[in-house]
Each structure stands twice: as C-alpha cells, then as structure tokens.
Design a protein around this motif. Structure first.
Motif, short mmCIF file in Angstrom:
data_model
loop_
_atom_site.label_atom_id
_atom_site.label_comp_id
_atom_site.label_asym_id
_atom_site.label_seq_id
_atom_site.Cartn_x
_atom_site.Cartn_y
_atom_site.Cartn_z
N GLY A 58 2.94 13.30 1.98
CA GLY A 58 2.98 11.93 2.46
C GLY A 58 3.94 11.69 3.61
O GLY A 58 4.02 10.58 4.13
N ILE A 59 4.67 12.70 4.04
CA ILE A 59 5.60 12.54 5.15
C ILE A 59 4.84 12.71 6.46
O ILE A 59 4.12 13.68 6.65
CB ILE A 59 6.76 13.55 5.06
N ASN A 60 5.00 11.72 7.35
CA ASN A 60 4.39 11.75 8.68
C ASN A 60 5.45 11.34 9.69
O ASN A 60 6.27 10.47 9.41
CB ASN A 60 3.25 10.73 8.79
N THR A 61 5.42 11.94 10.85
CA THR A 61 6.30 11.51 11.93
C THR A 61 5.62 11.76 13.26
O THR A 61 4.86 12.72 13.41
CB THR A 61 7.67 12.23 11.87
N ALA A 62 5.88 10.86 14.19
CA ALA A 62 5.37 11.00 15.55
C ALA A 62 6.43 10.46 16.49
O ALA A 62 6.92 9.35 16.30
CB ALA A 62 4.06 10.25 15.73
N VAL A 63 6.82 11.25 17.49
CA VAL A 63 7.89 10.86 18.41
C VAL A 63 7.50 11.27 19.82
O VAL A 63 6.92 12.33 20.03
CB VAL A 63 9.22 11.55 18.02
N ALA A 76 10.93 7.21 21.26
CA ALA A 76 10.27 6.15 20.51
C ALA A 76 9.32 6.82 19.53
O ALA A 76 8.69 7.83 19.86
CB ALA A 76 9.50 5.22 21.44
N GLY A 77 9.27 6.29 18.33
CA GLY A 77 8.38 6.89 17.36
C GLY A 77 8.43 6.21 16.02
O GLY A 77 8.91 5.08 15.89
N SER A 78 7.94 6.93 15.04
CA SER A 78 7.93 6.41 13.68
C SER A 78 7.93 7.56 12.69
O SER A 78 7.62 8.69 13.03
CB SER A 78 6.68 5.55 13.46
N TYR A 79 8.32 7.23 11.46
CA TYR A 79 8.16 8.18 10.37
C TYR A 79 7.79 7.42 9.12
O TYR A 79 8.12 6.25 8.94
CB TYR A 79 9.40 9.07 10.17
N THR A 80 7.04 8.08 8.26
CA THR A 80 6.51 7.50 7.04
C THR A 80 6.78 8.47 5.90
O THR A 80 6.64 9.68 6.07
CB THR A 80 4.99 7.28 7.15
N TYR A 81 7.18 7.93 4.76
CA TYR A 81 7.33 8.77 3.57
C TYR A 81 7.03 7.93 2.34
O TYR A 81 7.00 6.70 2.39
CB TYR A 81 8.72 9.41 3.50
N THR A 82 6.80 8.59 1.22
CA THR A 82 6.42 7.93 -0.02
C THR A 82 7.66 7.60 -0.82
O THR A 82 8.51 8.46 -1.06
CB THR A 82 5.48 8.83 -0.84
N LEU A 83 7.76 6.33 -1.26
CA LEU A 83 8.87 5.89 -2.09
C LEU A 83 8.61 6.28 -3.55
O LEU A 83 7.50 6.67 -3.91
CB LEU A 83 9.05 4.38 -1.97
N ALA A 84 9.62 6.13 -4.39
CA ALA A 84 9.50 6.50 -5.80
C ALA A 84 8.40 5.71 -6.51
O ALA A 84 7.77 6.22 -7.45
CB ALA A 84 10.84 6.30 -6.51
N SER A 104 12.04 -1.76 10.06
CA SER A 104 11.27 -1.49 8.86
C SER A 104 11.56 -2.54 7.81
O SER A 104 12.65 -3.12 7.78
CB SER A 104 11.62 -0.11 8.30
N SER A 105 10.60 -2.76 6.94
CA SER A 105 10.82 -3.69 5.83
C SER A 105 11.74 -3.10 4.77
O SER A 105 12.25 -3.82 3.93
CB SER A 105 9.48 -4.07 5.20
N ILE A 106 11.99 -1.79 4.81
CA ILE A 106 12.86 -1.18 3.80
C ILE A 106 14.33 -1.19 4.20
O ILE A 106 15.19 -0.88 3.38
CB ILE A 106 12.44 0.27 3.48
N LEU A 107 14.64 -1.56 5.44
CA LEU A 107 16.03 -1.58 5.89
C LEU A 107 16.74 -2.81 5.35
O LEU A 107 16.16 -3.89 5.26
CB LEU A 107 16.09 -1.56 7.42
#
Length: 135
Positions: A58-63, A76-84, A104-107
C-alpha cells in the motif's frame, strides 16, 4: 544491579517473571517480503529528476525535482501508506527555498485561538498604526 547469587529465591522468581513479561510484551513483527509493483526513475544531467514507486503493502510515492532559483533542487510530490485502521493516509508536499511544506488530513493542526486573542491582536495593530512602540 545485584549479582543473581545475592538474590533470594523469591526475588529470583520475581526477576525471571518480569523478564518473561517483557519478552512476551515485545511487539512481534511479521517477516514479510514487500514486492515492488512499480519503480519508475528518471535522473537528468541538469539535476532534474522524477521517480514513482508502488509496493504491494500500500505504500506509494511520486516525486519530481527541478532546479530552483538559487541552484537548489525543488521537489514536489506525494506519498501514501496504509494506517492501522486500514484507511489510506495521503501526504502531498512541496520542498523548496521556503522549506518542507506538507499537506494532509493526518497532520496535526494547532488549537484555535481564543476570542480574546483576536481582540488583543487588533489592539496591537491599532497601536502599531498609531506609531506606539514598546521596548
């Protein structure tokens, strides 16, 4: 720490029970090989670059990186990972002469200012406009 020889039998049992409890409470990590599903990389001689990685966990990154005004590399970019809880956390960012700026909404966000603080800021602004200076 006392040598084990100086401890009574009861103390030895308590000591060993504590060690066993710590060993049982230690988090157990799953030995799992993470497979890369995508690995795209471009590095140019002028310093610009881009990469995109995706893994089966589930980890994705693009920069993307470009040369900045002072010779630095702006990214500039993004990263995605799966939370618990199974949801995806997405962080987008810009890193340039103004520093690292994630969104991010998680910050965490700061607490809202109380109403009286806005009043104090207005008073301070009026004082500055009137030429009042406090040293």
């Amino acid at each position: 720490m006392l040598p084990l020889v100086l401890l009574t039998d009861t103390m030895k049992i308590i000591f060993l029970a504590c060690l066993a409890a710590v060993a049982v409470a230690t988090p157990q990590f799953e030995d799992r090989v993470v497979a890369l599903l995508r690995d795209d990389r471009v590095a140019n001689e002028d310093g610009t670059f881009s990469y995109a990685l995706e893994a089966d966990n589930g980890i994705n990154t693009a920069v993307e990186g470009v040369v900045g005004s002072a010779g630095q590399i702006n990214q500039a970019g993004s990263y995605t990972y799966t939370l618990a809880d199974g949801t995806q956390a997405v962080v987008t960012f810009v890193a340039n002469e103004n520093g690292f700026q994630p969104q991010s909404s998680i910050l965490p966000t700061p607490h809202p200012l109380p109403a009286h603080v806005f009043e104090l800021l207005e008073i301070a602004e009026r004082q500055r406009a009137a030429g009042i200076v406090f040293n």
